[in-house]
Write a protein that holds these residues in place. Sequence first.
Motif, PDB file in Angstrom:
ATOM      1  N   ASN A  11      15.863   2.320   2.424  1.00 39.85           N
ATOM      2  CA  ASN A  11      15.743   1.038   2.375  1.00 39.85           C
ATOM      3  C   ASN A  11      14.600   0.406   3.157  1.00 39.85           C
ATOM      4  O   ASN A  11      14.401  -0.584   3.668  1.00 39.85           O
ATOM      5  CB  ASN A  11      16.792   0.241   3.210  1.00 39.85           C
ATOM      6  N   LEU A  12      13.501   1.475   3.634  1.00 38.01           N
ATOM      7  CA  LEU A  12      12.248   1.076   4.311  1.00 38.01           C
ATOM      8  C   LEU A  12      12.555   0.661   5.584  1.00 38.01           C
ATOM      9  O   LEU A  12      11.404   0.292   6.037  1.00 38.01           O
ATOM     10  CB  LEU A  12      11.400   0.183   3.366  1.00 38.01           C
ATOM     11  N   LEU A  13      13.710   0.972   6.247  1.00 39.43           N
ATOM     12  CA  LEU A  13      14.077   0.240   7.716  1.00 39.43           C
ATOM     13  C   LEU A  13      13.281   1.358   8.390  1.00 39.43           C
ATOM     14  O   LEU A  13      12.846   1.216   9.650  1.00 39.43           O
ATOM     15  CB  LEU A  13      15.250   0.459   7.756  1.00 39.43           C
ATOM     16  N   GLU A  14      13.173   2.749   7.953  1.00 46.91           N
ATOM     17  CA  GLU A  14      12.287   3.819   8.595  1.00 46.91           C
ATOM     18  C   GLU A  14      10.935   4.289   7.774  1.00 46.91           C
ATOM     19  O   GLU A  14      11.234   4.380   6.566  1.00 46.91           O
ATOM     20  CB  GLU A  14      13.100   4.949   9.013  1.00 46.91           C
ATOM     21  N   GLU A  15       9.814   4.423   8.379  1.00 49.31           N
ATOM     22  CA  GLU A  15       8.614   4.891   7.783  1.00 49.31           C
ATOM     23  C   GLU A  15       8.622   6.268   7.522  1.00 49.31           C
ATOM     24  O   GLU A  15       8.871   6.922   8.666  1.00 49.31           O
ATOM     25  CB  GLU A  15       7.432   4.186   8.187  1.00 49.31           C
ATOM     26  N   ILE A  16       8.324   6.793   6.278  1.00 47.99           N
ATOM     27  CA  ILE A  16       8.619   8.254   6.166  1.00 47.99           C
ATOM     28  C   ILE A  16       7.181   8.751   6.743  1.00 47.99           C
ATOM     29  O   ILE A  16       6.123   8.048   6.376  1.00 47.99           O
ATOM     30  CB  ILE A  16       9.042   8.827   4.610  1.00 47.99           C
ATOM     31  N   ASP A  17       7.149  10.106   6.857  1.00 44.59           N
ATOM     32  CA  ASP A  17       5.827  10.608   7.237  1.00 44.59           C
ATOM     33  C   ASP A  17       5.197  11.285   6.247  1.00 44.59           C
ATOM     34  O   ASP A  17       3.978  11.578   6.161  1.00 44.59           O
ATOM     35  CB  ASP A  17       6.374  11.934   8.525  1.00 44.59           C
ATOM     36  N   ASP A  18       6.191  11.747   5.065  1.00 42.25           N
ATOM     37  CA  ASP A  18       5.541  12.410   3.959  1.00 42.25           C
ATOM     38  C   ASP A  18       6.723  12.352   2.941  1.00 42.25           C
ATOM     39  O   ASP A  18       7.471  12.025   3.142  1.00 42.25           O
ATOM     40  CB  ASP A  18       5.399  13.787   4.223  1.00 42.25           C
ATOM     41  N   GLY A  19       5.768  12.454   1.461  1.00 46.31           N
ATOM     42  CA  GLY A  19       6.868  12.414   0.453  1.00 46.31           C
ATOM     43  C   GLY A  19       6.523  10.854  -0.360  1.00 46.31           C
ATOM     44  O   GLY A  19       5.798  10.225   0.409  1.00 46.31           O
ATOM     45  N   ALA A  20       7.374  10.696  -0.866  1.00 39.79           N
ATOM     46  CA  ALA A  20       7.378   9.345  -1.668  1.00 39.79           C
ATOM     47  C   ALA A  20       8.901   9.000  -2.139  1.00 39.79           C
ATOM     48  O   ALA A  20       9.721   9.743  -2.434  1.00 39.79           O
ATOM     49  CB  ALA A  20       6.832   9.534  -2.861  1.00 39.79           C
ATOM     50  N   ILE A  21       9.025   7.485  -2.328  1.00 37.28           N
ATOM     51  CA  ILE A  21      10.414   7.186  -2.653  1.00 37.28           C
ATOM     52  C   ILE A  21      10.044   6.102  -3.891  1.00 37.28           C
ATOM     53  O   ILE A  21       9.189   5.304  -3.788  1.00 37.28           O
ATOM     54  CB  ILE A  21      11.086   6.439  -1.612  1.00 37.28           C
ATOM     55  N   LEU A  55      12.112   3.149  -6.480  1.00 40.91           N
ATOM     56  CA  LEU A  55      13.395   2.119  -6.699  1.00 40.91           C
ATOM     57  C   LEU A  55      13.047   1.837  -8.052  1.00 40.91           C
ATOM     58  O   LEU A  55      11.962   1.306  -8.539  1.00 40.91           O
ATOM     59  CB  LEU A  55      13.246   1.027  -5.817  1.00 40.91           C
ATOM     60  N   ASP A  56      13.972   2.517  -9.091  1.00 44.06           N
ATOM     61  CA  ASP A  56      13.546   2.355 -10.521  1.00 44.06           C
ATOM     62  C   ASP A  56      12.365   3.143 -10.742  1.00 44.06           C
ATOM     63  O   ASP A  56      12.063   4.099 -10.462  1.00 44.06           O
ATOM     64  CB  ASP A  56      13.730   0.775 -10.998  1.00 44.06           C
ATOM     65  N   ASP A  57      11.048   2.223 -11.335  1.00 43.56           N
ATOM     66  CA  ASP A  57       9.892   3.124 -11.638  1.00 43.56           C
ATOM     67  C   ASP A  57       8.913   2.634 -10.737  1.00 43.56           C
ATOM     68  O   ASP A  57       7.484   2.845 -10.956  1.00 43.56           O
ATOM     69  CB  ASP A  57       9.441   2.922 -13.176  1.00 43.56           C
ATOM     70  N   GLU A  58       9.209   2.069  -9.518  1.00 43.32           N
ATOM     71  CA  GLU A  58       8.167   1.334  -8.438  1.00 43.32           C
ATOM     72  C   GLU A  58       8.312   2.503  -7.206  1.00 43.32           C
ATOM     73  O   GLU A  58       9.358   2.761  -6.683  1.00 43.32           O
ATOM     74  CB  GLU A  58       8.343   0.247  -8.228  1.00 43.32           C
ATOM     75  N   GLU A  59       6.920   2.889  -6.910  1.00 45.73           N
ATOM     76  CA  GLU A  59       6.862   3.718  -5.817  1.00 45.73           C
ATOM     77  C   GLU A  59       6.961   2.623  -4.634  1.00 45.73           C
ATOM     78  O   GLU A  59       5.768   2.025  -4.310  1.00 45.73           O
ATOM     79  CB  GLU A  59       5.694   4.601  -5.740  1.00 45.73           C
ATOM     80  N   ILE A  60       8.184   2.716  -3.998  1.00 49.67           N
ATOM     81  CA  ILE A  60       8.156   1.787  -2.888  1.00 49.67           C
ATOM     82  C   ILE A  60       7.641   2.098  -1.385  1.00 49.67           C
ATOM     83  O   ILE A  60       7.502   1.268  -0.584  1.00 49.67           O
ATOM     84  CB  ILE A  60       9.585   1.254  -2.600  1.00 49.67           C
ATOM     85  N   THR A  61       7.189   3.501  -1.422  1.00 45.80           N
ATOM     86  CA  THR A  61       6.598   3.889  -0.214  1.00 45.80           C
ATOM     87  C   THR A  61       4.869   3.897  -0.459  1.00 45.80           C
ATOM     88  O   THR A  61       4.336   4.051   0.623  1.00 45.80           O
ATOM     89  CB  THR A  61       6.862   5.462   0.285  1.00 45.80           C
ATOM     90  N   ASP A  62       4.635   3.251  -1.511  1.00 46.04           N
ATOM     91  CA  ASP A  62       2.987   2.899  -1.730  1.00 46.04           C
ATOM     92  C   ASP A  62       2.818   1.789  -0.663  1.00 46.04           C
ATOM     93  O   ASP A  62       3.592   0.932  -0.735  1.00 46.04           O
ATOM     94  CB  ASP A  62       2.787   2.607  -3.107  1.00 46.04           C
TER      95      ASP A  62
END
Length: 262
Positions: free
Chosen positions: A65-75, A77-84
């Motif tokens: 849910n992007l409440l925490e920022e990831i350090d590596d990788g990607a997430i 939601l459907d076909d949108e990279e939400i960690t971009d």
Amino acid sequence: MSETPTASGVPAVPVVPVLRMEAVRKTFGSSVVLRDVDLEVAPHTVTALIGASGSGKSTLLRCANLLEEIDDGAIWLDDEEITDPRADQDAVRRRIGVVFQAYNLFPHMTVLENVTLAPRRVHGVPRAEAETHARELLDRLGLGAKADEYPDRLSGGQQQRAAIVRALAVRPRLLLLDEITAALDPELVGEVLAVVRDLKGEGMTMVLATHEMGFARDVADQVCFLDGGVVLERGTAEEVFGDPREERTRRFLRRIVEAGRL
């Protein structure tokens, strides 16, 4: 990306996961909480995250849910990279409903006001429309008579159901449930789990972190066992609970059985 079953001679139709994680890594200081986590959640399915406390289940949901920022990788939601970095995080969160183990209802607002706050303030839904939808949801979850009550006048189970209604009121694409029965008295657990079971029947896509092993076995389409921030084992409920491959999974489930929780 998975494919739907097909009749003979008919090309497979790709199914875009509602949620997809690839090599997700999250650290807090020197502590690695998620280690290269891969996860796919198909539409209209329930994924149960199981494992000991501290295994990374809640952090995984918070990252989704992007409440925490990831350090590596990607997430995705459907076909949108939400960690971009260019993704609109507020827009992403509007598509995801979250229910925590703490109810987090505003005590100075009635149940109806709690439920309609996000649709009105975040989604711009007119008050009358938001209240109509909220009352329909409250009726459906057995809280119609509690719409004008304040949270402290509700039982724990009723408050948790109200929190679920609040998450559903924004018509989420994905619902994340984080140990939603953990703070409840045992006699109230069943009424909350019944709501989740009903939502599954309606086709809601859900990811839930839970210690309710019997419930996870009954309701989940996919079970992921986390250990030390790693998805150590995944499969259907029958596979993971009935014939786990990993010794660590077997030890965990053996303790659950010995404690009478499965």
